[in-house]
Motif scaffolding. Structure first.
Motif, PDB file in Angstrom:
ATOM      1  N   SER A  69       0.816  -1.215   0.000  1.00  0.00           N
ATOM      2  CA  SER A  69       0.000   0.000   0.000  1.00  0.00           C
ATOM      3  C   SER A  69       0.854   1.272   0.000  1.00  0.00           C
ATOM      4  O   SER A  69       1.787   1.408   0.789  1.00  0.00           O
ATOM      5  CB  SER A  69      -0.914   0.006   1.226  1.00  0.00           C
ATOM      6  OG  SER A  69      -1.695   1.179   1.252  1.00  0.00           O
ATOM      7  N   ASP A  70       0.487   2.210  -0.878  1.00  0.00           N
ATOM      8  CA  ASP A  70       1.150   3.515  -0.904  1.00  0.00           C
ATOM      9  C   ASP A  70       0.554   4.465   0.134  1.00  0.00           C
ATOM     10  O   ASP A  70       1.157   5.490   0.464  1.00  0.00           O
ATOM     11  CB  ASP A  70       1.022   4.143  -2.297  1.00  0.00           C
ATOM     12  CG  ASP A  70       1.845   3.392  -3.342  1.00  0.00           C
ATOM     13  OD1 ASP A  70       2.871   2.794  -2.965  1.00  0.00           O
ATOM     14  OD2 ASP A  70       1.437   3.406  -4.516  1.00  0.00           O
ATOM     15  N   GLN A  71      -0.652   4.136   0.632  1.00  0.00           N
ATOM     16  CA  GLN A  71      -1.311   4.960   1.638  1.00  0.00           C
ATOM     17  C   GLN A  71      -1.218   4.273   2.996  1.00  0.00           C
ATOM     18  O   GLN A  71      -1.055   3.061   3.090  1.00  0.00           O
ATOM     19  CB  GLN A  71      -2.785   5.175   1.263  1.00  0.00           C
ATOM     20  CG  GLN A  71      -2.996   5.769  -0.124  1.00  0.00           C
ATOM     21  CD  GLN A  71      -2.413   7.163  -0.249  1.00  0.00           C
ATOM     22  OE1 GLN A  71      -2.497   7.958   0.694  1.00  0.00           O
ATOM     23  NE2 GLN A  71      -1.825   7.478  -1.399  1.00  0.00           N
ATOM     24  N   ALA A  72      -1.334   5.077   4.048  1.00  0.00           N
ATOM     25  CA  ALA A  72      -1.334   4.516   5.399  1.00  0.00           C
ATOM     26  C   ALA A  72      -2.527   3.575   5.568  1.00  0.00           C
ATOM     27  O   ALA A  72      -3.625   3.855   5.084  1.00  0.00           O
ATOM     28  CB  ALA A  72      -1.390   5.641   6.434  1.00  0.00           C
ATOM     29  N   THR A  73      -2.316   2.463   6.229  1.00  0.00           N
ATOM     30  CA  THR A  73      -3.382   1.488   6.478  1.00  0.00           C
ATOM     31  C   THR A  73      -3.607   1.343   7.983  1.00  0.00           C
ATOM     32  O   THR A  73      -2.719   1.624   8.788  1.00  0.00           O
ATOM     33  CB  THR A  73      -3.014   0.106   5.900  1.00  0.00           C
ATOM     34  OG1 THR A  73      -1.828  -0.367   6.560  1.00  0.00           O
ATOM     35  CG2 THR A  73      -2.764   0.189   4.405  1.00  0.00           C
ATOM     36  N   CYS A  74      -4.796   0.889   8.335  1.00  0.00           N
ATOM     37  CA  CYS A  74      -5.109   0.610   9.742  1.00  0.00           C
ATOM     38  C   CYS A  74      -5.835  -0.725   9.763  1.00  0.00           C
ATOM     39  O   CYS A  74      -6.955  -0.855   9.252  1.00  0.00           O
ATOM     40  CB  CYS A  74      -5.977   1.709  10.349  1.00  0.00           C
ATOM     41  SG  CYS A  74      -6.211   1.527  12.133  1.00  0.00           S
ATOM     42  N   ILE A  87       6.729   3.613   8.215  1.00  0.00           N
ATOM     43  CA  ILE A  87       6.617   3.527   9.666  1.00  0.00           C
ATOM     44  C   ILE A  87       5.369   2.706  10.000  1.00  0.00           C
ATOM     45  O   ILE A  87       4.286   2.974   9.485  1.00  0.00           O
ATOM     46  CB  ILE A  87       6.521   4.919  10.311  1.00  0.00           C
ATOM     47  CG1 ILE A  87       7.826   5.697  10.077  1.00  0.00           C
ATOM     48  CG2 ILE A  87       6.219   4.818  11.800  1.00  0.00           C
ATOM     49  CD1 ILE A  87       7.766   7.143  10.523  1.00  0.00           C
ATOM     50  N   VAL A  88       5.545   1.697  10.845  1.00  0.00           N
ATOM     51  CA  VAL A  88       4.448   0.803  11.219  1.00  0.00           C
ATOM     52  C   VAL A  88       4.335   0.765  12.741  1.00  0.00           C
ATOM     53  O   VAL A  88       5.325   0.543  13.435  1.00  0.00           O
ATOM     54  CB  VAL A  88       4.673  -0.634  10.692  1.00  0.00           C
ATOM     55  CG1 VAL A  88       3.486  -1.520  11.060  1.00  0.00           C
ATOM     56  CG2 VAL A  88       4.910  -0.633   9.196  1.00  0.00           C
ATOM     57  N   VAL A  89       3.125   0.969  13.242  1.00  0.00           N
ATOM     58  CA  VAL A  89       2.854   0.873  14.680  1.00  0.00           C
ATOM     59  C   VAL A  89       2.023  -0.378  14.934  1.00  0.00           C
ATOM     60  O   VAL A  89       1.001  -0.593  14.279  1.00  0.00           O
ATOM     61  CB  VAL A  89       2.092   2.115  15.191  1.00  0.00           C
ATOM     62  CG1 VAL A  89       1.710   1.937  16.664  1.00  0.00           C
ATOM     63  CG2 VAL A  89       2.934   3.367  14.997  1.00  0.00           C
ATOM     64  N   ILE A  90       2.475  -1.223  15.856  1.00  0.00           N
ATOM     65  CA  ILE A  90       1.733  -2.431  16.245  1.00  0.00           C
ATOM     66  C   ILE A  90       1.377  -2.315  17.718  1.00  0.00           C
ATOM     67  O   ILE A  90       2.254  -2.381  18.589  1.00  0.00           O
ATOM     68  CB  ILE A  90       2.557  -3.707  15.992  1.00  0.00           C
ATOM     69  CG1 ILE A  90       2.941  -3.832  14.516  1.00  0.00           C
ATOM     70  CG2 ILE A  90       1.767  -4.943  16.444  1.00  0.00           C
ATOM     71  CD1 ILE A  90       3.843  -5.022  14.201  1.00  0.00           C
ATOM     72  N   ALA A  91       0.093  -2.102  18.001  1.00  0.00           N
ATOM     73  CA  ALA A  91      -0.389  -1.970  19.381  1.00  0.00           C
ATOM     74  C   ALA A  91      -0.987  -3.302  19.812  1.00  0.00           C
ATOM     75  O   ALA A  91      -2.113  -3.652  19.447  1.00  0.00           O
ATOM     76  CB  ALA A  91      -1.427  -0.853  19.479  1.00  0.00           C
ATOM     77  N   ASP A  92      -0.214  -4.057  20.591  1.00  0.00           N
ATOM     78  CA  ASP A  92      -0.615  -5.402  21.007  1.00  0.00           C
ATOM     79  C   ASP A  92      -1.371  -5.358  22.337  1.00  0.00           C
ATOM     80  O   ASP A  92      -1.326  -4.358  23.066  1.00  0.00           O
ATOM     81  CB  ASP A  92       0.647  -6.276  21.137  1.00  0.00           C
ATOM     82  CG  ASP A  92       0.340  -7.761  21.166  1.00  0.00           C
ATOM     83  OD1 ASP A  92      -0.839  -8.136  21.026  1.00  0.00           O
ATOM     84  OD2 ASP A  92       1.289  -8.562  21.338  1.00  0.00           O
ATOM     85  N   ASN A  93      -2.044  -6.455  22.651  1.00  0.00           N
ATOM     86  CA  ASN A  93      -2.731  -6.679  23.931  1.00  0.00           C
ATOM     87  C   ASN A  93      -4.024  -5.884  24.115  1.00  0.00           C
ATOM     88  O   ASN A  93      -4.641  -5.950  25.181  1.00  0.00           O
ATOM     89  CB  ASN A  93      -1.817  -6.380  25.129  1.00  0.00           C
ATOM     90  CG  ASN A  93      -0.671  -7.375  25.260  1.00  0.00           C
ATOM     91  OD1 ASN A  93      -0.584  -8.330  24.495  1.00  0.00           O
ATOM     92  ND2 ASN A  93       0.205  -7.153  26.218  1.00  0.00           N
ATOM     93  N   ASN A 153      -0.788   9.094  10.573  1.00  0.00           N
ATOM     94  CA  ASN A 153      -0.219   9.125   9.229  1.00  0.00           C
ATOM     95  C   ASN A 153       0.892   8.099   9.087  1.00  0.00           C
ATOM     96  O   ASN A 153       2.018   8.414   8.694  1.00  0.00           O
ATOM     97  CB  ASN A 153       0.292  10.530   8.911  1.00  0.00           C
ATOM     98  CG  ASN A 153       0.563  10.713   7.427  1.00  0.00           C
ATOM     99  OD1 ASN A 153       0.029   9.977   6.602  1.00  0.00           O
ATOM    100  ND2 ASN A 153       1.405  11.677   7.091  1.00  0.00           N
ATOM    101  N   CYS A 154       0.575   6.849   9.440  1.00  0.00           N
ATOM    102  CA  CYS A 154       1.495   5.732   9.291  1.00  0.00           C
ATOM    103  C   CYS A 154       0.646   4.464   9.312  1.00  0.00           C
ATOM    104  O   CYS A 154      -0.563   4.515   9.553  1.00  0.00           O
ATOM    105  CB  CYS A 154       2.540   5.706  10.416  1.00  0.00           C
ATOM    106  SG  CYS A 154       1.839   5.500  12.072  1.00  0.00           S
ATOM    107  N   HIS A 155       1.276   3.343   9.065  1.00  0.00           N
ATOM    108  CA  HIS A 155       0.547   2.076   9.116  1.00  0.00           C
ATOM    109  C   HIS A 155       0.363   1.663  10.572  1.00  0.00           C
ATOM    110  O   HIS A 155       1.290   1.763  11.380  1.00  0.00           O
ATOM    111  CB  HIS A 155       1.320   0.993   8.361  1.00  0.00           C
ATOM    112  CG  HIS A 155       1.500   1.298   6.902  1.00  0.00           C
ATOM    113  ND1 HIS A 155       0.529   1.019   5.966  1.00  0.00           N
ATOM    114  CD2 HIS A 155       2.528   1.869   6.239  1.00  0.00           C
ATOM    115  CE1 HIS A 155       0.965   1.400   4.768  1.00  0.00           C
ATOM    116  NE2 HIS A 155       2.171   1.924   4.910  1.00  0.00           N
ATOM    117  N   VAL A 156      -0.847   1.185  10.898  1.00  0.00           N
ATOM    118  CA  VAL A 156      -1.152   0.797  12.275  1.00  0.00           C
ATOM    119  C   VAL A 156      -1.837  -0.568  12.282  1.00  0.00           C
ATOM    120  O   VAL A 156      -2.693  -0.857  11.442  1.00  0.00           O
ATOM    121  CB  VAL A 156      -2.069   1.827  12.969  1.00  0.00           C
ATOM    122  CG1 VAL A 156      -2.299   1.434  14.424  1.00  0.00           C
ATOM    123  CG2 VAL A 156      -1.473   3.232  12.896  1.00  0.00           C
TER     124      VAL A 156
END
Length: 449
Positions: A47-52, A205-211, A242-245
């Protein structure tokens, strides 16, 4: 005793395996071909756009282990990954709101990327809120007199207060909620700056919010819970970064009446199901049982690679299969039962009698207490139908792991979702009574036709 102790500590139930750990077993083929790299990883990479995106499954099924593998996979493909287990440092799972998640993301992104970007946008936002927050004893020094590092640490103090000091929550949440738009703008400015300054080989940039799947559902009226409030009512805030989450979410939310709304906002949540240990006809599923044997084998062989599982750890293959079957394909349950049986012995092997004693303890001390009197009938219905209605009572059973989800392939090779009662619960007198009553009722209805 020393061998038991060494092996015992290889079955830690509450610690996910890091990426590339030698104890890891790929179970995708007995989980409906689930593949986190294909479903979530490639969505980010393509993906060229930020994903959630949303990731879910029963607690203890192995999500954190898979997310740590995803982190490693994405890093190798040129991503800067901010992974954090939210309930370990930022969020109280018993009382959580969207503001807590937003603040947790802010703290972790700032902490991981502060070497690449100027923190000024976020620090300016914090300074403008400092008058309202100063009574929380964040610091005795005026904000502008703090060092940059000390100012950054104020975000950590805020999330710590949210998690540990209930009396502070209303004040913090009010500031984040009232000024969430400006906080998100400041955070996105910081993210954009970091993106420009990251090394060329780190393109995303990818953010992974676990739990976050551990958040307890609180009733909010109108048949809605805090789960819907957080992930639906405040979805515009959670999807605004404005990043992948990637957020983990409670499995009951993924199958609620709001499933289509979830899909419209985040796309379909990716589910990590149980390892199949039996099929829908209640016959043992050898491929799944073999995978659980491999899980045991790999951990034991980290201590001694010459040990035979079915003659030296267990007294027979039947004893090992019985223990694996009683887990329901739940990896954490496997860890817990393995540790439980080892506490009963002074030396290997583990006998069938010891396996049954450990299962009985789990049944009486935990699972029996998790089911209310009016729920035994519902469990009996699930056992016979292998399905669950779209009803909050059944989703609650799913959330509590009284009902487990599985996936297998149909005749055309497509994964099919089905459900069953946790095997430990099936041995309770209450369940057996409810199952007999329901079976007799169905037979009577058929006979009367």
């Amino acid at each position: 005793m020393s061998l038991i102790k060494k092996i015992y500590n290889k079955f830690q139930p509450f610690y996910p395996l890091p990426a590339n750990d030698p104890a890891y077993v790929n179970c995708s083929e007995v989980r409906g071909d689930d593949d986190i790299f294909r479903k979530i990883g490639k969505t980010i990479l393509f993906s060229d756009q930020a994903t959630c995106q949303l990731y879910t499954g029963h607690r203890g099924v192995g999500k954190s282990t898979e997310l740590l593998r995803l982190e490693d996979y994405l890093k190798k493909d040129g991503c800067f990954v901010v992974y954090f287990p939210a309930t370990e440092g930022d969020i109280d799972e018993i009382d959580a709101q969207y503001t807590d998640i937003l603040l947790a993301c802010t703290r972790n992104i700032l902490e991981k990327l502060k070497e690449y970007a100027s923190p000024n946008p976020l620090l300016n936002w914090l300074q403008s809120r400092y008058t309202e927050l100063k009574d929380l004893a964040l610091s005795d020094v005026e904000f502008e007199k703090l060092s940059i590092e000390a100012q950054i640490q104020v975000f950590s103090k805020l999330t710590t207060s949210l998690r540990r000091i209930p009396s502070s929550r209303e004040t913090i949440r009010k500031q984040v909620d009232n000024y969430s738009v400006s906080l998100i703008e400041a955070l996105n400015e910081f993210i954009e700056d970091a993106q420009h300054k990251l090394p060329n080989d780190q393109s995303k940039i990818v953010v992974i919010a676990d739990n976050l799947d551990r958040i307890i559902p609180l009733e909010k009226g109108n048949d809605r819970t805090s789960h819907e409030e957080i992930f639906l009512d405040y979805s515009s805030q959670l999807t605004a970064l404005n990043c992948h989450v990637v957020y983990t979410v409670p499995i009951s939310l993924a199958y609620s009446s709001q499933a289509t709304e979830l899909r419209n906002i985040y796309a379909t949540p990716q589910v990590l199901p149980m390892i199949m240990v039996k099929n829908r006809d209640n016959k043992p599923y050898s491929q799944g049982l073999d995978k659980l044997k491999e899980v045991i084998e790999k951990r034991v062989h980290l201590v001694d690679s010459t040990i035979d599982i079915d003659t030296q750890i267990f007294d027979s293959q039947d004893s090992r299969i019985e223990l694996c079957s009683m887990t329901g394909g739940h990896v954490r349950e496997l860890m817990l039962l393995m540790q439980s049986v080892m506490r009963y012995i002074d030396d290997f092997p583990i006998t069938t009698r010891i396996v049954r004693r450990a299962v009985s303890d789990a049944r009486d001390s935990t699972y029996r207490n998790a089911v209310s009197s009016e729920e035994w009938q519902k469990l009996a219905e699930v056992s016979l139908s292998k399905s669950i209605p779209n009803d909050e009572d059944y989703r609650s059973l799913l959330f509590r792991r009284c009902v487990l989800e599985y996936r297998e392939f149909d005749g055309e090779g497509n994964p099919v979702r089905w459900y069953d009662v946790h095997p430990v619960i099936e041995g309770t007198p209450e369940f057996q009574s409810a199952l007999r009553d329901l079976t007799n009722s169905e037979h009577s209805a058929v006979s009367g036709q």
